[in-house]
Write an enzyme that holds these catalytic residues in place. Structure first.
Site, mmCIF file in Angstrom:
data_model
loop_
_atom_site.group_PDB
_atom_site.id
_atom_site.type_symbol
_atom_site.label_atom_id
_atom_site.label_comp_id
_atom_site.label_asym_id
_atom_site.label_seq_id
_atom_site.Cartn_x
_atom_site.Cartn_y
_atom_site.Cartn_z
ATOM 1 N N ASP A 1 -19.393 -74.706 -14.163
ATOM 2 C CA ASP A 1 -19.173 -75.982 -15.014
ATOM 3 C C ASP A 1 -19.407 -75.867 -16.422
ATOM 4 O OD1 ASP A 1 -18.351 -77.112 -12.500
ATOM 5 O OD2 ASP A 1 -19.579 -78.616 -12.800
ATOM 6 N N ASP B 1 -22.655 -75.983 -8.585
ATOM 7 C CA ASP B 1 -22.211 -77.505 -8.449
ATOM 8 C C ASP B 1 -21.134 -77.715 -7.191
ATOM 9 O OD1 ASP B 1 -22.731 -76.730 -11.252
ATOM 10 O OD2 ASP B 1 -22.653 -78.684 -11.720
ATOM 11 N N LYS B 2 -20.082 -77.089 -7.271
ATOM 12 C CA LYS B 2 -19.133 -77.658 -6.361
ATOM 13 C C LYS B 2 -19.112 -76.667 -5.104
ATOM 14 C CE LYS B 2 -18.471 -80.334 -9.564
ATOM 15 N NZ LYS B 2 -19.215 -79.588 -10.278
ATOM 16 N N CYS C 1 -28.399 -72.926 -13.774
ATOM 17 C CA CYS C 1 -29.207 -73.417 -15.014
ATOM 18 C C CYS C 1 -30.482 -74.070 -14.609
ATOM 19 C CB CYS C 1 -28.290 -74.457 -15.637
ATOM 20 S SG CYS C 1 -26.665 -73.547 -16.320
ATOM 21 N N GLU D 1 -16.308 -83.500 -15.461
ATOM 22 C CA GLU D 1 -17.536 -83.606 -15.916
ATOM 23 C C GLU D 1 -17.578 -83.730 -17.523
ATOM 24 O OE1 GLU D 1 -20.744 -82.021 -13.173
ATOM 25 O OE2 GLU D 1 -20.702 -80.846 -14.918
ATOM 26 N N SER E 1 -22.349 -84.777 -16.489
ATOM 27 C CA SER E 1 -23.103 -83.484 -15.842
ATOM 28 C C SER E 1 -24.518 -83.758 -15.458
ATOM 29 C CB SER E 1 -23.150 -82.466 -16.939
ATOM 30 O OG SER E 1 -24.052 -81.379 -16.811
#
Length: 542
Positions: A78, A120-121, A191, A440, A466
Site C-alpha cells: 500500500d 494490509d489486504k 511498517c 486508501e 490509511s
C-alpha cells in the site's frame, strides 16, 4: 483425507505419476498434503523475507509427518501504491488473493493450509479463503519492521509522508527529507506502527488463527522462525483433530477481535476486513457492533502513529496474550484457537511486562475504544473514524466544506496552500464503485498533518484512510457519491458538523434542500471501463 481423492486407487495412477515427477516417494504421497500459501515477493518490504518463514514452516510440517507444497499469491504494498492510480487495485486485490488460495487448495485437494502472509489486504484475503474452505488452517504473519531513527527520534514510513507536508509548509528542507527517507525503513517487515498490516496481524492472533506471540514478533527475529516451525508442526495436529476454521471463527471470536482492535487503537480498515472474513464464515457483523464494543472497551495501547510505542515495544511488553489477559473480563475466554486450547488457556501465563505500553484497565489511554461509527444526514449508512488519532480539540468541529471529486484534486489544492484552518475537506467519488476500488488516502492526510493543520482541518471521504492516518479523518461514508449518497451533493461552503462523542456527521442543510439536490444529481461517467477494476465500477452510462 481430502488428498486421497488425487492419490488413492487405480484410477489415480496418472495423478501419482505427476506427483512423482516432483520427486515425491510413495511414502511422501501417503502422508497428509499441506499447502503453504506464501505471499513472498521482492517488491514489498513486508514480504521479502517470507521465503525463510515458509522454509521454517516446511521443516515443521515434515517433522510432524506430512508433505508440504508451497504456492504463491499476489501482494500489493500500500505504501508504494499510495497516491496514484495503483492504489485503486489495493482493496480489490483482497478478493483475488482469497480466490487464488481457494483455487489452489480445491484443485489439488489439499488437506490443510498454512498461510504465510503479511500486510494490509493479503492477511484478510488469506483468512477469507480459510473461512471459505473450512479445512485446517493456521496463519503465520511475517512480523513488523524495526523502527528507523532520525535526529534521535523514532520514525517510520508515515513520518516520510508527513515530511512532504512539512516541506510544503517550509518546516523541513529537501535535504532533511532525503535524510529522513534514508532512515525511516531500516529493513524487512510490515511498517512499524499499528497500521493496517500490524492491526490485522494482531487481530489474526486475537481470532485464534495464529499461534501466541506471532503477531508482534519482529520480522527479523529468530522467534518468528521458531513460531513458523511450530506452526508447521501444529497444522498436522489440526488435521488429525479435524479442527477447522468453522470451529474457531465464531461470533464470540469476532467479538474478541473487535475488542482487541479497540484496545489497540487499530486501523479503521479492520472494519472492512473483519466484516469480510466473518461473511465468509457465515457470520454478520453489523456496524453497530463495532460501535457498541468501542463504547465499553477502553483504549489501552498508545501505538504509532497516534502514540509513541511501536510493535517491538508491544511485543516486549507481553504482546497480544498479555493485552488479552488485561482485557479478559471483556472477552469470551472459552473461544477455541489453533493451539487446540481456549483463549483462557493460551493467556493464563501471560504477563504485562510494561504497563506504560499495555495500560491497566483502571488507567487506560482513553476510556473508549479506538474506532467510532458516525451517522447522520451526510452518512445515512454510517462512516468510520479512528478516534484515538483525533486531537481533543477536533472531537467536535463545524466548518465550511471544501469539495473535491478526486484525491488528486484535493492534494493539488493542499500543495497550493488553498486549505484554511477550520475547513472540512470532502473527497468524494473515491468509494468502492466511484474510485473504483476504494483507494486508501494517506497523501492528503499526511500532507495536512505535516502542514500543521491536523488540529484545525477535518477530512471526510467515501474512500478509505490509511492505518497510518492521524487527525480527524472520517472515511467509508455511505452511501458513496457514485451511488448518489448525500456526499455527492455537498457544495463548497456548505457547513458540515462533526460530533465524534455523539457519533454524528451532519450536513447543515434542510431536509428539503438535500432532497432537491439529490433529485437534481446525475451520476458521473465511470473512470474505468475495462480491465479488472471495471468489475467494481458503476454500470457505464448510455
Amino acid at each position: 483425507m481430502r488428498s486421497d481423492e488425487i492419490k488413492k486407487g487405480i484410477e489415480r495412477a496418472p495423478h501419482r505419476a505427476l506427483l512423482k515427477a516432483l520427486g515425491l516417494t510413495d511414502k511422501d504421497i501417503e502422508k497428509p498434503f499441506v499447502g503453504i500459501a506464501s505471499s513472498y515477493t521482492n517488491i514489498v518490504p513486508g514480504h521479502i523475507h517470507l521465503r525463510s518463514i515458509a522454509d521454517a514452516v516446511k521443516e515443521g510440517i515434515i517433522a510432524a509427518g506430512a508433505t508440504p507444497f508451497e504456492f504463491n499469491t499476489i501482494a500489493i504494498c500500500d505504501g508504494i501504491a499510495m497516491g496514484h492510480e495503483g492504489m485503486r487495485y489495493s482493496l480489490p486485490s483482497r478478493e483475488l488473493i482469497a480466490d487464488s488460495v481457494e483455487s489452489m487448495a480445491q484443485a489439488h485437494r489439499l488437506d490443510a493450509l498454512v498461510l504465510v502472509t503479511n500486510c494490509d489486504k493479503i492477511t484478510p484475503g488469506m483468512l477469507m479463503a480459510a473461512a471459505r474452505l473450512d479445512i485446517p488452517a493456521i496463519a503465520v504473519t511475517g512480523g513488523a519492521m524495526e523502527s528507523g531513527v532520525f535526529k534521535a527520534e523514532k520514525v517510520g514510513v508515515s513520518t516520510v509522508f508527513e515530511g512532504m507536508g512539512k516541506v510544503l509548509a517550509e518546516k523541513m528542507t529537501l535535504e532533511e527529507l532525503a535524510e529522513l527517507e534514508n532512515s525511516a525503513c531500516p529493513g524487512c517487515g510490515s511498517c512499524n506502527g499499528m497500521y493496517t498490516a500490524n492491526t490485522m496481524a494482531c487481530l489474526t492472533e486475537a481470532l485464534g488463527m495464529s499461534l501466541p506471540y506471532c503477531a508482534t514478533a519482529l520480522a527479523t527475529s529468530a522467534q518468528k522462525l521458531r513460531i513458523a516451525k511450530e506452526t508447521g508442526e501444529k497444522i498436522v495436529e489440526l488435521i488429525r483433530r479435524k479442527l477447522t476454521p468453522s470451529k474457531i471463527l465464531t461470533r464470540e471470536t469476532f467479538e474478541n477481535a473487535i475488542a482487541v482492535d479497540m484496545a489497540l487503537g487499530g486501523s479503521t480498515n479492520s472494519v472492512l476486513h473483519l466484516s469480510a472474513i466473518a461473511r465468509e464464515a457465515g457470520i454478520s457483523l453489523p456496524l453497530s457492533l463495532f460501535d457498541e464494543i468501542s463504547r465499553r472497551v477502553p483504549h489501552l495501547c498508545n501505538m504509532v502513529p497516534s502514540g509513541p510505542y511501536d510493535l517491538e515495544e508491544l511485543h516486549n511488553a507481553g504482546g497480544i496474550p498479555a493485552m488479552m489477559k488485561e482485557l479478559s473480563s471483556m472477552l469470551h475466554l472459552d473461544a477455541l484457537t489453533v493451539t487446540g486450547k481456549t483463549v483462557k488457556e493460551n493467556i493464563q501465563n501471560a504477563k504485562v511486562l510494561n504497563d506504560n505500553v499495555i495500560r491497566p484497565l483502571a488507567t487506560p489511554v482513553h476510556k473508549g475504544g479506538g474506532i467510532a461509527i458516525l451517522s447522520g444526514n451526510l452518512a445515512p449508512k454510517g462512516a468510520v473514524v479512528k478516534t484515538v488519532a483525533v486531537s481533543p480539540k477536533m472531537l467536535k468541529h463545524t466548518g465550511p466544506a471544501r469539495v473535491f471529486d478526486s484525491e488528486a484534486d484535493a492534494v493539488a489544492a493542499m500543495k497550493k496552500r488553498a486549505i484554511q484552518p477550520g475547513d472540512v475537506v470532502v473527497i468524494r467519488y473515491e468509494g468502492p464503485k466511484g474510485g473504483p476500488g476504494m483507494p486508501e488516502m494517506l497523501v492528503p492526510t499526511a500532507t495536512i498533518s505535516g502542514m500543521g493543520l491536523s488540529e484545525s482541518v477535518a477530512l471526510v471521504t467515501d474512500g478509505r484512510f490509511s492505518g497510518a492516518t492521524r487527525g480527524p479523518c472520517i472515511g467509508h461514508v455511505a452511501p458513496e457519491a457514485a451511488e448518489g449518497g448525500p456526499i455527492a451533493i455537498v457544495k463548497d461552503g456548505d457547513k458540515i458538523a462533526i460530533d465524534i462523542p455523539n457519533r454524528v456527521l451532519k450536513l447543515e442543510l434542510t431536509d428539503q434542500e438535500i432532497a432537491k439536490r439529490l433529485a437534481e444529481w446525475k451520476p458521473k461517467k465511470p473512470r474505468v471501463t475495462k480491465g479488472y477494476l471495471a468489475r467494481y465500477s458503476p454500470t457505464p452510462m448510455e
